[in-house]
Enzyme design. Structure first.
Site, mmCIF file in Angstrom:
data_model
loop_
_atom_site.group_PDB
_atom_site.id
_atom_site.type_symbol
_atom_site.label_atom_id
_atom_site.label_comp_id
_atom_site.label_asym_id
_atom_site.label_seq_id
_atom_site.Cartn_x
_atom_site.Cartn_y
_atom_site.Cartn_z
ATOM 1 N N CYS A 373 0.707 -1.339 0.052
ATOM 2 C CA CYS A 373 -0.001 0.119 -0.143
ATOM 3 C C CYS A 373 0.746 1.327 -0.040
ATOM 4 O O CYS A 373 0.625 2.195 -0.940
ATOM 5 C CB CYS A 373 -1.040 0.056 1.029
ATOM 6 S SG CYS A 373 -1.463 -1.643 1.898
ATOM 7 N N ARG A 402 6.807 -11.144 5.386
ATOM 8 C CA ARG A 402 6.301 -11.088 6.719
ATOM 9 C C ARG A 402 7.081 -11.926 7.702
ATOM 10 O O ARG A 402 7.204 -13.390 7.357
ATOM 11 C CB ARG A 402 4.738 -11.385 6.835
ATOM 12 C CG ARG A 402 4.207 -10.121 6.023
ATOM 13 C CD ARG A 402 2.788 -10.262 6.010
ATOM 14 N NE ARG A 402 1.958 -9.356 4.930
ATOM 15 C CZ ARG A 402 0.831 -9.359 4.908
ATOM 16 N NH1 ARG A 402 0.032 -10.146 5.418
ATOM 17 N NH2 ARG A 402 0.299 -8.351 4.035
ATOM 18 N N GLN A 420 1.532 -10.682 -3.238
ATOM 19 C CA GLN A 420 0.098 -10.516 -3.487
ATOM 20 C C GLN A 420 -0.425 -9.836 -4.574
ATOM 21 O O GLN A 420 0.519 -9.113 -5.502
ATOM 22 C CB GLN A 420 -0.202 -9.497 -2.295
ATOM 23 C CG GLN A 420 -0.055 -9.953 -0.797
ATOM 24 C CD GLN A 420 -0.332 -8.760 0.216
ATOM 25 O OE1 GLN A 420 -0.003 -7.716 0.076
ATOM 26 N NE2 GLN A 420 -1.336 -9.096 1.082
ATOM 27 N N ASP A 422 -2.055 -7.402 -5.411
ATOM 28 C CA ASP A 422 -2.525 -6.101 -4.905
ATOM 29 C C ASP A 422 -3.025 -5.157 -5.922
ATOM 30 O O ASP A 422 -2.489 -5.171 -6.773
ATOM 31 C CB ASP A 422 -1.474 -5.599 -4.063
ATOM 32 C CG ASP A 422 -1.872 -5.476 -2.565
ATOM 33 O OD1 ASP A 422 -2.815 -5.315 -2.427
ATOM 34 O OD2 ASP A 422 -0.743 -5.351 -1.676
ATOM 35 N N HIS A 424 -5.064 -1.094 -5.790
ATOM 36 C CA HIS A 424 -5.524 0.012 -4.843
ATOM 37 C C HIS A 424 -6.378 1.067 -6.008
ATOM 38 O O HIS A 424 -6.025 1.279 -7.002
ATOM 39 C CB HIS A 424 -4.320 0.777 -3.971
ATOM 40 C CG HIS A 424 -3.856 0.134 -3.257
ATOM 41 N ND1 HIS A 424 -2.848 -0.776 -3.395
ATOM 42 C CD2 HIS A 424 -4.215 -0.152 -1.791
ATOM 43 C CE1 HIS A 424 -2.528 -1.406 -2.097
ATOM 44 N NE2 HIS A 424 -3.172 -1.005 -1.357
ATOM 45 N N LYS A 504 -15.288 -3.682 5.140
ATOM 46 C CA LYS A 504 -14.573 -4.553 4.141
ATOM 47 C C LYS A 504 -15.768 -5.696 3.983
ATOM 48 O O LYS A 504 -16.546 -5.978 4.406
ATOM 49 C CB LYS A 504 -13.428 -5.020 4.665
ATOM 50 C CG LYS A 504 -13.732 -5.937 5.772
ATOM 51 C CD LYS A 504 -11.913 -6.469 6.360
ATOM 52 C CE LYS A 504 -12.485 -7.426 7.588
ATOM 53 N NZ LYS A 504 -11.093 -8.239 8.122
ATOM 54 N N HIS A 550 -8.573 -0.804 -0.982
ATOM 55 C CA HIS A 550 -7.684 -1.785 -0.965
ATOM 56 C C HIS A 550 -8.399 -3.149 -1.654
ATOM 57 O O HIS A 550 -9.490 -3.345 -0.966
ATOM 58 C CB HIS A 550 -7.046 -2.301 0.271
ATOM 59 C CG HIS A 550 -6.313 -1.237 1.046
ATOM 60 N ND1 HIS A 550 -5.000 -0.972 1.098
ATOM 61 C CD2 HIS A 550 -7.043 -0.330 1.734
ATOM 62 C CE1 HIS A 550 -4.770 -0.021 1.767
ATOM 63 N NE2 HIS A 550 -5.910 0.559 2.163
#
Length: 683
Positions: A373, A402, A420, A422, A424, A504, A550
């Site tokens: 992000c 992580r 990911q 990902d 946005h 979410k 997200h």
């Protein structure tokens, strides 16, 4: 809808290949004898015409056609099982209940945990007990005890059977906190003291098994141990577990068990469990040479092998194409950034325990990224944005890192480095609904490509502690609801379950065994736009703050690949299979022509390879073990006629055809959405 697949019986020499089938939980199981010619014979029927076979091939075929005894396991995907009663009218339906659907089952499992603890302390008087809850498919209990073996589990089960057979009553007692502490001290149970301190309610409740054993417990339980069917209980395994999940605290021995209302349910569950074991992505990943996790390189770090990398490349190409078609801009951003970026985002304050240690580079502190992000926000801030630019959609297949405890790592499902999918979306308040609907459509499009059409959808609303004013929360939640309603998807509302930064939508996909996997998520964020002070210029020339959404569809490529492996049991659809065709010569005399066939297939974008140097029977057997969808056999006759004899893993022999015909059929199968998940390329 009801579909069947074959399950290996104890007499089988090798497991059957099965076709994936969707299911749900709870799921009815049906055990029945086949009513007609076994499916195995139809799949492994005549391999070649007389002009291409030899006596050894006929012998191989005959052996494979001798179908051993088997049972068929059918899983109903909904309540419409009556539609299949005509063909299965004599079957007995076994429905596996859940803890939520059957309070009796929950009571049985909770009581079994206590009975097991009592049995352990009878056999091992020095054992200290901790906690023993019911869980999804059974129960467990943690003990401070020397390491246990499989033989110990057998002894414990026998002692449990004796306790069950004595039909001892379960008696609830209320005592004061001081009295509970006195009794715990008398038994010298130190872990129970800590548990007692964590109980805030009064009075303290205790459950007794007869007059011989008791535990701090709120219940519920069955009335007596005799209410448990000992033939419906099984101890499954023992594993290490830190007390309170804290690696700084003692390592305990956790015994897992399963319990059901009757013996038939237990048998059905064990068959289901065996099928899940057969599909285990860790075993299949090794057997099919798809990926590995090398201890020399570190735990939780995935090595994609050539065949696994092919599948990943197919997934990535599809993902990129669909996103670009839907007006997303693709990004590539660094895996490391200055730690200040993570301080602004709040990760260093709230997520530090899951982040790797920082590194010093030229007197500046850098951080491996745990999320993508902040990088995407940095890209947004590179220029002044106008309201006319919105919505702005950016997407990246971004690898993040992580820290996970070594004990929590699990194949591809729990790793330390993963990619990911990902994306946005920066948008205006009145664009939220349309953008969410667009994400839902995109999610459905991608998941359907991989054969997932059953979802569990949850909408999580504002928690007690949250950023953003009430008005924007109400608008966002309303927009999420409207988008889901427009989509026509059934969903559940998790009141107060949203993140502190926004509401979410979470979507779980259902695999072939009815298991649900969290993959897709859509989150509205009011926090990061404020933290990074991102703005746009509105129609009046004023500076305003955009809404940030997200979203991820697959979650992570590693985890999604693991789900795919287990969903298909390694038998990937033809379009996704790393090797689509394996060309097999009857003898090496046909090898030159086989190489010509391979070159023609590859020129048309078909993933193919030639294998030789073994007897044909073994080449076929090896191709089946490697789950190759199509085999093209070449003998003297095929060389003469410039053809191949094609065999499908799931369609049996497809006959002799030209290479061009084979290419056309493959292309038709992989391009036609209605047959995209089938291996049969026959007309």
């Amino acid at each position: 809808m009801l579909r069947s697949f074959l399950v290996r019986s104890p007499k089988m020499a090798a497991p059957f290949a099965i076709s994936p089938l969707p299911s749900s939980t709870p799921f009815p199981f049906h055990f029945h004898k086949p009513h007609s010619t076994p499916r195995f014979a139809s799949l492994h029927g005549t391999l070649f015409s007389p002009t291409t076979s030899s006596s050894i091939l006929n012998l191989y075929r005959a052996k494979r056609q001798k179908c051993p005894s088997f049972i068929t396991l059918a899983i109903a995907t909904d309540s419409s099982i009556h539609q299949n009663q005509n063909q299965r009218g004599s079957e007995d339906k076994i429905v596996l209940p859940t803890n939520e659907s059957s309070e009796t089952l929950l009571r049985i499992r909770h009581t079994c945990a206590h009975v097991m603890a009592m049995a352990v302390q009878k056999l091992f008087p020095d054992a200290k007990v901790t906690i023993g809850p019911w869980i999804k498919n059974g129960f467990y209990y943690d003990f401070d005890i020397e390491s246990l073996t499989d033989n110990d589990l057998k002894k414990i089960k026998k002692e449990m059977d004796r306790i069950i057979g004595r039909n001892l009553p379960l008696v609830r007692e209320e005592v004061s906190r001081d009295e509970a502490l006195r009794r715990i001290m008398a038994l010298n149970e130190p872990y129970k003291i800590e548990i007692l301190e964590s109980i805030k309610e009064e009075p303290i409740t205790i459950y007794h098994i007869g007059e011989e054993w008791w535990d701090l417990c709120a219940g519920p339980h069955v009335d007596s141990t005799g209410k448990i069917n000992k033939k419906a209980v099984e101890l499954e395994s023992v594993a290490g577990a830190y007390w309170r999940g804290d690696e700084r605290k003692p390592m305990l021995q956790r015994i897992y068990g399963t319990a059901w209302e009757n013996e038939e349910q237990l048998k059905a569950y064990l068959h289901f469990k065996e099928e899940a074991k057969r599909r285990d992505h860790r075993r299949l990943g090794k057997d099919l040479d798809l990926f590995s996790i090398q201890d020399d390189a570190g735990g939780g770090l995935v090595f994609w092998h050539p065949k696994g990398a092919i599948v990943r490349d197919i997934i990535e190409d599809l993902w990129k194409k669909i996103h670009m078609d839907r007006d997303y801009d693709l990004l590539y951003t660094p895996h490391v950034a200055k730690a200040e970026l993570w301080k602004i985002s709040g990760h260093l304050d709230f997520y530090k325990e899951s982040m790797y240690d920082q590194m010093s580079i030229e007197d500046e502190i850098y951080q491996l990224r745990p999320m993508n992000c902040p990088n995407h926000i940095v890209v947004y801030k590179r220029k002044l944005n106008s309201y006319r630019d919105f919505p702005i959609r950016v997407a990246e297949l971004g690898t993040v890192y992580r820290y996970e405890l070594s004990g929590s790592l699990h194949g591809l499902f729990r790793v330390r480095g993963f990619t990911q999918d990902d994306a946005h979306i920066f948008c205006l308040e009145d664009q939220i609904k349309d953008e969410i609907r667009g994400v839902l459509d995109l999610t459905e499009e991608i998941l359907l490509k991989f054969g997932f059409d059953k979802y569990e959808v949850n909408l999580s609303t504002r928690p007690e502690k949250a950023v953003g004013d009430d008005n924007i929360w109400e608008k966002a939640i309303s927009a999420l609801k409207d988008a889901l309603d427009d989509k026509g998807w059934t969903y559940q509302i998790d009141e107060g379950g949203g993140a502190f930064y926004g509401p979410k939508i979470d979507l779980k996909i259902e695999d072939a065994l009815g298991r649900k996997w969290q993959c897709s998520t859509i989150q509205v964020d009011f926090n990061l736009p404020q933290r990074f002070d991102i703005t746009y210029v509105d129609s009046d020339g004023e500076s305003k703050r955009p809404i940030l959404i997200h979203r991820a569809v697959l979650g992570s490529l590693e985890r999604f690949f693991g789900v795919l492996i287990e969903h298909y049991a390694g038998d990937f659809p033809l379009w996704l299979s790393p090797i689509q065709v394996r060309v097999l010569p009857v003898t090496d005399a046909q090898l030159e022509y086989c190489n010509d066939v391979i070159n023609n297939l590859k020129k048309k974008g078909i993933r193919a390879q030639v294998c030789h140097g073994e007897r044909l029977a073994k080449l076929i057997r090896n191709a089946e073990k490697q789950k190759i969808p199509l085999m093209a056999v070449v003998g003297a006759k095929e060389v003469e006629t410039k053809s191949v004899t094609v065999r499908s893993r799931f369609g049996g022999e497809l006959g002799t055809m030209s290479v061009d015909d084979l290419i056309s059929r493959i292309n038709l199968t992989t391009e036609n959405p209605s047959s995209i998940h089938h291996f049969d390329i026959s007309n």
